[in-house]
Design an enzyme around this catalytic site. Structure first.
Site, PDB file in Angstrom:
ATOM      1  N   ASN A  76       5.349   1.393  -6.393  1.00 59.06           N
ATOM      2  CA  ASN A  76       5.051  -0.255  -5.511  1.00 59.06           C
ATOM      3  C   ASN A  76       4.161  -1.428  -5.492  1.00 59.06           C
ATOM      4  O   ASN A  76       4.245  -1.233  -3.878  1.00 59.06           O
ATOM      5  CB  ASN A  76       6.715  -0.481  -4.559  1.00 59.06           C
ATOM      6  CG  ASN A  76       7.541  -1.610  -4.269  1.00 59.06           C
ATOM      7  OD1 ASN A  76       7.176  -2.368  -5.486  1.00 59.06           O
ATOM      8  ND2 ASN A  76       8.343  -1.470  -3.560  1.00 59.06           N
ATOM      9  N   LYS A  78       5.034  -4.197  -4.300  1.00 61.37           N
ATOM     10  CA  LYS A  78       5.674  -5.601  -3.534  1.00 61.37           C
ATOM     11  C   LYS A  78       4.856  -6.800  -3.994  1.00 61.37           C
ATOM     12  O   LYS A  78       4.998  -7.424  -4.903  1.00 61.37           O
ATOM     13  CB  LYS A  78       5.325  -5.036  -2.592  1.00 61.37           C
ATOM     14  CG  LYS A  78       5.885  -3.829  -1.585  1.00 61.37           C
ATOM     15  CD  LYS A  78       5.658  -3.131  -0.654  1.00 61.37           C
ATOM     16  CE  LYS A  78       6.744  -2.217  -0.256  1.00 61.37           C
ATOM     17  NZ  LYS A  78       6.863  -1.588   1.017  1.00 61.37           N
ATOM     18  N   HIS A 162      15.104  -1.542  -2.490  1.00 63.01           N
ATOM     19  CA  HIS A 162      14.413  -0.688  -0.924  1.00 63.01           C
ATOM     20  C   HIS A 162      15.107  -1.437  -0.434  1.00 63.01           C
ATOM     21  O   HIS A 162      15.619  -2.598  -0.467  1.00 63.01           O
ATOM     22  CB  HIS A 162      13.407  -1.706  -2.054  1.00 63.01           C
ATOM     23  CG  HIS A 162      11.905  -1.303  -1.527  1.00 63.01           C
ATOM     24  ND1 HIS A 162      11.617  -1.893  -0.318  1.00 63.01           N
ATOM     25  CD2 HIS A 162      11.306  -0.241  -1.386  1.00 63.01           C
ATOM     26  CE1 HIS A 162      10.712  -1.006   0.460  1.00 63.01           C
ATOM     27  NE2 HIS A 162      10.454  -0.437  -0.667  1.00 63.01           N
ATOM     28  N   GLU A 164      13.570  -3.268   1.988  1.00 63.70           N
ATOM     29  CA  GLU A 164      12.916  -4.659   2.550  1.00 63.70           C
ATOM     30  C   GLU A 164      14.383  -5.761   1.931  1.00 63.70           C
ATOM     31  O   GLU A 164      14.285  -6.584   2.359  1.00 63.70           O
ATOM     32  CB  GLU A 164      11.813  -4.324   1.448  1.00 63.70           C
ATOM     33  CG  GLU A 164      10.314  -4.091   2.603  1.00 63.70           C
ATOM     34  CD  GLU A 164       8.719  -4.061   1.691  1.00 63.70           C
ATOM     35  OE1 GLU A 164       8.014  -3.139   2.477  1.00 63.70           O
ATOM     36  OE2 GLU A 164       9.079  -4.586   0.636  1.00 63.70           O
ATOM     37  N   GLU A 239      13.848   6.973   1.566  1.00 64.70           N
ATOM     38  CA  GLU A 239      13.006   5.960   1.999  1.00 64.70           C
ATOM     39  C   GLU A 239      13.318   6.339   3.468  1.00 64.70           C
ATOM     40  O   GLU A 239      14.404   4.781   3.674  1.00 64.70           O
ATOM     41  CB  GLU A 239      12.373   4.936   1.097  1.00 64.70           C
ATOM     42  CG  GLU A 239      11.723   4.655   0.121  1.00 64.70           C
ATOM     43  CD  GLU A 239      11.910   3.616  -0.164  1.00 64.70           C
ATOM     44  OE1 GLU A 239      10.161   3.830  -0.299  1.00 64.70           O
ATOM     45  OE2 GLU A 239      12.641   2.369  -0.409  1.00 64.70           O
ATOM     46  N   GLY A 245       5.811   1.487   5.297  1.00 69.64           N
ATOM     47  CA  GLY A 245       4.647   0.344   5.675  1.00 69.64           C
ATOM     48  C   GLY A 245       4.050   0.379   7.846  1.00 69.64           C
ATOM     49  O   GLY A 245       3.572  -0.351   8.461  1.00 69.64           O
ATOM     50  N   SER A 285       4.996   5.463   3.561  1.00 65.77           N
ATOM     51  CA  SER A 285       3.998   5.806   4.091  1.00 65.77           C
ATOM     52  C   SER A 285       3.332   7.279   3.113  1.00 65.77           C
ATOM     53  O   SER A 285       2.165   7.603   3.919  1.00 65.77           O
ATOM     54  CB  SER A 285       4.054   5.698   6.183  1.00 65.77           C
ATOM     55  OG  SER A 285       4.214   4.515   6.046  1.00 65.77           O
TER      56      SER A 285
END
Length: 327
Positions: A76, A78, A162, A164, A239, A245, A285
């Site tokens: 990904n 991003k 996701h 985010e 996730e 991150g 990560s």
């Protein structure tokens, strides 16, 4: 090559070919995953592994691997890549040597770079969108991309749910479980395959609510929209939000615990067949330093990689995933 494979099957059937220790470990791992049905799958239905050496092929046959089951690794990108950076990543992937046949590799560039990457990338690596619209077809929906537009352009995959996007950006409202679930169904009905992301916040884990959030909220919402046939077009990405991150990573044991719970939930709420075939991948990560240990866990079928997918070490990650599936 075909004759060597037929001979390997005959030797396996006659008991004259003994699996290597590596293959024996892989068989035990596979039995652990498929024990819900109490049997292994037919060897003759294994996917096409024409790029594998004869020893690898014999080991693969010895495992009794589930038909069509391949590790899955997604990258990904991003909103992290310029055009020159995207070109550099493509060059790395195109020149990294043979990609193991038992891993499916997909990268998700920003939409602006998607078709350029698709045109330049080696055919063994697919490209994915990072989001699609809740509506399909062609409509007055400024800034959106529909599944119909994606499939028309030859794009098969999309990442949905996701963390985010669930959290939102700045003052932009995040996506609810209901919206993510609806997007998944719309994308699948539109002919796409979905990387469906689920995961808990740090406060949920600290309050021991991980499985409540992951299973009874995130996953249950998606499952409520899907038919049994839809699951053939789904990869589930677990996730833990607190590990995305941040440099923090769930331990292999923590990740395996949740992956095993997801598979068990699928057995109890969907079907045994869906549970054993489902690729449940880990994201949070992931990098070269931890992917081998994570790949060793029986219910981790690959990865959704963020920052490391922008670096040459992404190659090490999908190689580790392939080795994990082999045992």
């Amino acid at each position: 090559a075909c004759e060597r494979r037929r001979r390997a099957v005959r030797e396996r059937t006659n008991g004259s070919a003994q699996p290597s220790p590596l293959a024996d470990q892989g068989l035990r791992r596979n039995l652990a995953v498929l024990s819900v049905e109490g049997r292994t799958s037919r060897l003759s239905e294994a996917p096409n592994l024409v790029n594998m050496a004869s020893v690898e092929w014999n080991n693969y046959l010895a495992r009794g691997v589930h038909p069509g089951k391949r590790a899955f690794v997604g990258g990904n990108w991003k909103m992290q890549t310029s055009m020159s950076k995207a070109e550099s990543i493509v060059e790395t992937l195109n020149s990294c040597g043979a990609i193991p046949a038992n891993v499916e590799v997909v990268v998700a560039p920003p939409s602006l770079q998607l078709m350029t990457v698709k045109g330049a990338l080696r055919p063994e690596v697919s490209v994915s969108l990072q989001n699609t619209c809740v509506k399909d077809g062609y409509a007055a929906a400024t800034g959106e991309i529909s599944p119909a537009m994606a499939t028309d352009a030859g794009i098969q995959w999309v990442i949905l749910g996701h963390s985010e996007r669930r959290a939102g950006f700045g003052t932009q409202e995040g996506e609810s479980d209901e919206l993510v679930a609806t997007k998944c169904k719309v994308a699948i009905d539109g002919g796409m395959s979905v990387i469906a992301c689920i995961g808990e916040q740090l406060e949920d884990r600290q309050a021991e609510r991980t499985l409540e959030v992951v299973l009874n909220q995130n996953l249950a919402a998606i499952a409520s929209k899907l038919t049994p046939a839809d699951y053939d077009k789904v990869v589930i990405a677990y996730e833990p939000v607190w590990a995305i991150g941040t440099g923090l990573t769930a331990s292999p044991q923590q990740a395996q615990e949740v992956h095993a719970a997801i598979r068990k939930w699928l057995v109890e709420n969907v079907s045994v067949d869906v549970a054993k075939a489902m690729r449940i991948i880990y994201g949070g990560s992931v990098k070269a330093a931890n992917c081998e240990a994570l790949s060793a866990e029986p219910d981790i079928d690959g990865f959704l990689v963020g920052g490391a997918s922008l670096k040459p070490e992404f190659v090490e990650v999908f190689q580790a995933a392939a080795a994990g599936l082999q045992g």
